[in-house]
Design a protein around this motif. Structure first.
Motif, PDB file in Angstrom:
ATOM      1  N   THR B  97       0.858  -1.185   0.000  1.00  3.54           N
ATOM      2  CA  THR B  97       0.000   0.000   0.000  1.00  3.54           C
ATOM      3  C   THR B  97       0.897   1.239   0.000  1.00  3.54           C
ATOM      4  N   PHE B  98       0.794   2.017  -1.063  1.00  4.43           N
ATOM      5  CA  PHE B  98       1.664   3.186  -1.220  1.00  4.43           C
ATOM      6  C   PHE B  98       0.921   4.458  -0.846  1.00  4.43           C
ATOM      7  N   ARG B  99       1.590   5.341  -0.071  1.00  7.14           N
ATOM      8  CA  ARG B  99       1.065   6.685   0.230  1.00  7.14           C
ATOM      9  C   ARG B  99       1.755   7.656  -0.724  1.00  7.14           C
ATOM     10  N   LEU B 100       1.002   8.255  -1.605  1.00  5.22           N
ATOM     11  CA  LEU B 100       1.609   9.184  -2.563  1.00  5.22           C
ATOM     12  C   LEU B 100       1.742  10.573  -1.955  1.00  5.22           C
ATOM     13  N   ARG B 101       2.832  11.259  -2.268  1.00  5.65           N
ATOM     14  CA  ARG B 101       3.005  12.584  -1.653  1.00  5.65           C
ATOM     15  C   ARG B 101       2.032  13.592  -2.298  1.00  5.65           C
ATOM     16  N   ASP B 110      -0.569  19.933 -13.112  1.00  4.68           N
ATOM     17  CA  ASP B 110      -1.650  19.066 -12.628  1.00  4.68           C
ATOM     18  C   ASP B 110      -1.176  18.233 -11.430  1.00  4.68           C
ATOM     19  N   ALA B 111      -2.104  17.953 -10.518  1.00  9.10           N
ATOM     20  CA  ALA B 111      -1.755  17.097  -9.392  1.00  9.10           C
ATOM     21  C   ALA B 111      -1.573  15.667  -9.898  1.00  9.10           C
ATOM     22  N   LEU B 112      -0.608  14.957  -9.304  1.00  8.26           N
ATOM     23  CA  LEU B 112      -0.339  13.577  -9.688  1.00  8.26           C
ATOM     24  C   LEU B 112      -0.994  12.667  -8.654  1.00  8.26           C
ATOM     25  N   THR B 113      -1.929  11.813  -9.087  1.00 14.33           N
ATOM     26  CA  THR B 113      -2.684  11.022  -8.129  1.00 14.33           C
ATOM     27  C   THR B 113      -2.523   9.528  -8.393  1.00 14.33           C
ATOM     28  N   ALA B 114      -3.081   8.751  -7.480  1.00 14.78           N
ATOM     29  CA  ALA B 114      -3.042   7.287  -7.618  1.00 14.78           C
ATOM     30  C   ALA B 114      -3.786   6.852  -8.875  1.00 14.78           C
ATOM     31  N   VAL B 162      -7.183   1.803  -6.443  1.00 12.65           N
ATOM     32  CA  VAL B 162      -7.015   3.174  -5.975  1.00 12.65           C
ATOM     33  C   VAL B 162      -7.902   3.331  -4.751  1.00 12.65           C
ATOM     34  N   LEU B 163      -7.288   3.471  -3.569  1.00  9.54           N
ATOM     35  CA  LEU B 163      -8.090   3.585  -2.347  1.00  9.54           C
ATOM     36  C   LEU B 163      -8.588   5.015  -2.185  1.00  9.54           C
ATOM     37  N   ASP B 165      -7.253   9.382  -3.639  1.00 12.50           N
ATOM     38  CA  ASP B 165      -6.359  10.091  -4.557  1.00 12.50           C
ATOM     39  C   ASP B 165      -4.879   9.852  -4.262  1.00 12.50           C
ATOM     40  N   HIS B 166      -4.573   9.597  -3.013  1.00  9.66           N
ATOM     41  CA  HIS B 166      -3.160   9.500  -2.653  1.00  9.66           C
ATOM     42  C   HIS B 166      -2.786   8.144  -2.084  1.00  9.66           C
ATOM     43  N   THR B 167      -3.625   7.157  -2.290  1.00 11.30           N
ATOM     44  CA  THR B 167      -3.306   5.823  -1.782  1.00 11.30           C
ATOM     45  C   THR B 167      -3.522   4.799  -2.887  1.00 11.30           C
ATOM     46  N   LEU B 168      -2.470   4.025  -3.151  1.00  6.51           N
ATOM     47  CA  LEU B 168      -2.512   3.027  -4.206  1.00  6.51           C
ATOM     48  C   LEU B 168      -2.165   1.679  -3.598  1.00  6.51           C
ATOM     49  N   ARG B 169      -3.001   0.676  -3.911  1.00  9.69           N
ATOM     50  CA  ARG B 169      -2.712  -0.654  -3.378  1.00  9.69           C
ATOM     51  C   ARG B 169      -2.418  -1.592  -4.536  1.00  9.69           C
ATOM     52  N   LEU B 170      -1.262  -2.271  -4.436  1.00  6.07           N
ATOM     53  CA  LEU B 170      -0.867  -3.223  -5.469  1.00  6.07           C
ATOM     54  C   LEU B 170      -0.809  -4.615  -4.870  1.00  6.07           C
ATOM     55  N   THR B 171      -1.508  -5.563  -5.488  1.00  5.90           N
ATOM     56  CA  THR B 171      -1.517  -6.936  -4.994  1.00  5.90           C
ATOM     57  C   THR B 171      -0.749  -7.810  -5.985  1.00  5.90           C
ATOM     58  N   LEU B 172       0.147  -8.634  -5.446  1.00  7.95           N
ATOM     59  CA  LEU B 172       1.004  -9.441  -6.306  1.00  7.95           C
ATOM     60  C   LEU B 172       0.475 -10.859  -6.444  1.00  7.95           C
ATOM     61  N   GLU B 173       0.875 -11.494  -7.519  1.00 12.40           N
ATOM     62  CA  GLU B 173       0.543 -12.894  -7.751  1.00 12.40           C
ATOM     63  C   GLU B 173       1.209 -13.759  -6.679  1.00 12.40           C
ATOM     64  N   ASN B 174       2.519 -13.561  -6.488  1.00 14.10           N
ATOM     65  CA  ASN B 174       3.301 -14.247  -5.459  1.00 14.10           C
ATOM     66  C   ASN B 174       4.090 -13.192  -4.696  1.00 14.10           C
ATOM     67  N   ALA B 175       4.542 -13.573  -3.511  1.00 17.26           N
ATOM     68  CA  ALA B 175       5.468 -12.690  -2.821  1.00 17.26           C
ATOM     69  C   ALA B 175       6.683 -12.543  -3.726  1.00 17.26           C
ATOM     70  N   THR B 176       7.090 -11.303  -3.999  1.00 17.30           N
ATOM     71  CA  THR B 176       8.207 -11.077  -4.928  1.00 17.30           C
ATOM     72  C   THR B 176       9.221 -10.196  -4.231  1.00 17.30           C
ATOM     73  N   PRO B 177      10.304 -10.796  -3.730  1.00 18.74           N
ATOM     74  CA  PRO B 177      11.237 -10.012  -2.905  1.00 18.74           C
ATOM     75  C   PRO B 177      11.820  -8.810  -3.627  1.00 18.74           C
TER      76      PRO B 177
END
Lengths: 309, 541
Positions: B97-101, B110-114, B162-163, B165-177
């Motif tokens: 889960t990323f918090r965008l500045r 323009d504002a850059l959003t999730a 997109v949770l 404007d400033h929160t992006l959640r990425l779900t992976l297929e497998n845990a990817t170190p």
């Protein structure tokens, strides 16, 4: 004369159309015969992605259909997008690089004529003297010395040692000097030898003896009477030479880092950039046809015995 | 007549004099004042659309124009916050889960959003775009099926949410170190939705949205000028979130493909850094410019593929004998001469903290013994002839000749050389139509996986016909575990298998040989040759 000239030009233009169509067709199928394609690279692309790309450009259609589609666009003057340089059209790329090559080629041709013509004339007038041997010897060296040797030598002297010019680039008028000198001297050597040969042939002819006997000065004999005939072989050489010069030189453009047409020409083939290959080949064909037409007209003007047919 | 000649000579002389007196400052001389960095950049970029292009020159320019969720430390390449100021990872290590500045902006303000990131990921994965590097995003859940255009595999199934404007959640297929390292690849960088829509570029390649005046990015710089085969110029982006810390006032990239021309440009003070150095100039430059010629380890391996479907290479003894009979120390000191490191295993040492065991060595006695054993076991008098395939290049040629000599002299083999033009060569390799072929591999990211997953059974870049069930299992296990020590053990064993079975003969690890002017500050050597320009500044010479 006027009417026959117009008819001559019109006929030649009409003849050019099927020639260009045949060239486009041959090129279209020949580039497809070469192994590999525009999208093959060292890192293998997954099968499904390869298919996506091919579908995007219509490569999944039968070759005949692709050909018809291409020719359809071509007849509307559209050379299509470059496959290698995504975001640029072939027309745009040629349009950007041709002026550069034209400038360089024209300047080189001026140098070639300015050096080659007088050298050839003087050598012929002073046959078998130092004024003949020295320029002709240099011309032989000039022909034998490839541009990829001459270019770096000029750079070594005028850029590295003397610091007068930049060794590469195409950003100011100074950048024109070294590459056009390299190209120009090479062609100057040919022109000098051709001019000398032409002059020698003409100088022995009766009408010149008559002119001399009537008391015409050497200057008048050379410029008014001899040169006209002596230039025939030079003019015949100039047509293709000019086409070669203004369509760019891969070697010169690489050595001097010049954004001309020559690099596109060669790289398109290496990149299997199909549309770019056809575009550059067609462009070159048009140049050759146009310049040959021009040569025929000039030759007819120089030689009253030849007729436009 | 004579007077005219005199006049002509005098004016020509004056012109030359004027030319010689007026010499403008070189780029390097004026660098401290102008803060404009001039870089040799290999070849003309294929384009500037991050979802289309594939290559190093393109990366070098795009990294000035765009910024991903994370960036990297200029020295260590460790992940640093980029557009995302922070992120969290779920306990099963599959959900980021990323918090965008909130200060992140596009170069048009323009504002850059999730939403913009979601739009970008959706675009590169869209099958209609035909993006080559789309497979980099296949780590995301459901991304592969969506990219394949499978029926019923809609965008909703892809692990991008997109949770707000400033929160992006990425779900992976497998845990990817190595997932966060992947985010530093331009295939994950954002594009400006408004601009793409304006040019209809969402699913269309080759629209002019990437031209100066059209291009809207979010990097530290914005696109100023683009002359094909001549120059690309970028200037600082005033809307960049960290603009106050950017020292450079501009960067010019020159696509100089001839190494000789590039070296001349450097000596004339035209560029601050070259992309390469001609081999034949290395010794001289070492003497004359010891402080400027740099030898920097690069994440790449030069090796020979062996086609195990062809006799005699179907026999592991022959393959190992070939690998043992190469004197790599002589190869790097006499032939390549750029300080390359002899390779006795496949993955470059230190890749993602992993150094493989040296399963190979230079051992002619053992090599001859293996050949003798092979001959007696198969009842042959001579080893069947083999051929080395390489693509047209002076440096590949001299290496192939050296290897040919070693195999002939040490093992008595009949070795021929075959040279093919690049695309023809690629065709031969992908169709496994060769005996042994030269190859090089540059890591996409700093992790052993980018080297070792090549040799999976049927892998797209395997092309040797080699396959090992145990090897496949180890690489899969390494991808699925997040225990670092266990992963490294998997890679360790995988390298042992490669050394035993020898589907490839590693020759040397790459070194980047470049010229870099001492006035360039904040430019640190690293294995990916990545240099975030916001840390670079120029000193007066």
């Amino acid at each position: 004369m006027q009417a026959s000239l117009a008819r001559f030009i019109l006929t030649r233009l009409l003849q050019a159309v099927p020639v260009l169509l045949i060239i486009a067709t041959l090129t279209f199928f020949m580039v497809r015969l070469a192994p590999g394609g525009p999208f093959s690279g060292e890192k293998k692309i997954p099968e499904e992605i390869q298919r996506n790309i091919e579908a995007h450009y219509g490569f999944d259609k039968p070759l005949g259909e692709q050909y018809l589609r291409y020719m359809g666009h071509l007849l509307q003057g559209d050379l299509g997008p470059s496959f290698k340089y995504v975001g640029w059209d072939v027309t745009e790329l040629i349009g950007q690089s041709f002026p550069v090559s034209l400038q360089l080629g024209a300047f080189a041709m001026l140098i070639a004529l300015a050096v080659g013509l007088p050298a050839g004339v003087i050598a012929a007038l002073r046959k078998n003297t130092a004024a003949d041997y020295i320029p002709m010897g240099l011309a032989m060296v000039g022909i034998c010395l490839p541009t990829f040797v001459m270019g770096p030598l000029l750079i070594l002297l005028f850029s590295s040692k003397l610091g007068w010019f930049s060794p590469m680039g195409w950003y100011s008028w100074r950048d024109l000097v070294l590459p056009s000198l390299t190209l120009g001297l090479y062609y100057a050597a040919y022109i000098a030898r051709l001019t000398r040969g032409g002059m020698l042939e003409v100088l022995g002819q009766d009408y010149l003896r008559t002119a001399r006997a009537k008391g015409a000065s050497t200057t008048r004999v050379v410029f008014r009477h001899a040169l006209r005939g002596a230039l025939q072989p030079v003019v015949a050489f100039l047509g293709p030479a000019m086409a070669g010069l203004i369509s760019g030189s891969f070697v010169i453009e690489t050595i001097f880092f010049i954004p001309g047409l020559g690099r596109h020409f060669v790289n398109a083939a290496f990149n299997r950039d199909y549309t770019m290959v056809i575009g550059t080949v067609l462009f070159y064909a048009v140049l050759i046809l146009a310049l040959n037409l021009l040569v025929d007209i000039v030759q007819a003007a120089l030689n009253p015995r030849s007729r436009l047919e | 007549m004579n007077r005219a000649w005199c006049r002509a000579f005098t004016s020509a002389g004056l012109l030359l004099f004027a030319v010689s007196c007026h010499r403008p400052l070189t780029h390097v001389e004026s660098g401290g004042r102008d803060q404009v960095l001039h870089l040799g950049n290999g070849t003309e970029p294929q384009g500037l659309d991050p979802h289309i292009v594939t290559g190093v020159p393109e990366h070098n320019i795009l990294s000035a124009l765009l910024e991903g969720l994370v960036t990297e430390d200029p020295r260590t390449l460790e992940v640093r916050p980029g557009v995302a100021e922070s992120w969290t990872l779920s306990p099963d290590r599959r959900v980021y889960t990323f918090r965008l500045r909130r200060t992140a902006r596009w170069s048009n303000g323009d504002a850059l959003t999730a939403h913009d990131f979601a739009y970008s990921f959706r675009r590169i994965l869209n099958p209609a775009l035909g993006a080559q590097y789309a497979y980099m995003l296949h780590v995301l859940r459901g991304a592969r099926a969506f990219n394949k255009g499978k029926a019923g595999a809609g965008w909703e199934g892809v692990g991008v949410e997109v949770l707000d404007d400033h929160t992006l959640r990425l779900t992976l297929e497998n845990a990817t170190p190595h997932f966060l390292e992947l985010l530093n690849h331009y295939s994950f960088w954002p594009v400006h939705p408004g601009t793409l829509e304006r040019f209809g570029a969402f699913a269309k390649r080759g629209t002019p949205w990437t031209r100066p005046g059209n291009f809207v990015g979010n990097g530290a710089f914005e696109l100023r000028e683009w002359r094909v085969n001549s120059r690309i110029e970028v200037a600082p982006n005033p809307h960049y979130w960290d603009a106050s810390n950017v020292a450079l006032k501009g960067i010019c990239f020159y696509p100089i493909d001839s190494a000789d021309t590039e070296e001349r440009a450097y000596r004339a003070g035209f560029i601050h850094r070259t992309q390469t150095v001609p081999i034949h100039r290395i010794d001289d430059l070492r003497r004359r410019r010891p402080g400027e010629i740099r030898f920097e380890t690069y994440l790449g391996t030069y090796f020979y593929r062996l086609n195990i479907t062809k006799k005699p290479l179907d026999d592991a003894r022959v393959r190992r004998a070939l690998a043992l009979a190469v004197d790599r120390a002589a190869l790097v000191s006499n032939i390549t001469r750029g300080g390359q490191q002899p390779a006795f295993h496949f993955c470059p040492p230190g890749t993602g903290g992993f150094t493989a065991p040296s399963g190979l060595k230079f051992d002619v006695v053992e090599a001859r013994r293996l050949i003798a054993e092979y001959l007696s076991a198969t009842g042959q008098a001579r080893v069947p002839p083999i051929e080395i395939l390489y693509n047209t290049s002076e440096s590949h040629k001299v290496i192939a000749e050296a290897i040919q000599g070693m195999w002939r002299d040490q093992l008595g083999l009949d070795v021929k050389l075959l040279n093919q033009e690049w695309k023809v060569y690629l065709d031969s390799v992908t169709q496994t139509n060769y005996f042994t072929s030269r190859a090089g591999w540059i890591g996409d990211y700093n992790d052993p996986n980018t080297f070792l997953d090549m040799w999976l059974t049927g892998g797209g870049n395997n092309n040797t016909g080699w396959s090992s069930a145990r090897y496949d299992e180890l690489i899969r296990k390494a991808a699925a575990t997040d225990d670092t020590a266990a992963r490294l053990r998997c890679f360790h064993e995988a390298e042992e298998i490669l050394a035993r079975e020898v589907p490839v003969v590693p020759l040397y690890f790459y070194v980047n040989v470049t010229l870099r002017h001492p006035t360039v500050q904040g430019w640190h050597p690293n294995v990916l040759d990545h240099h975030p320009y916001q840390h670079v500044r120029l000193q007066a010479p």
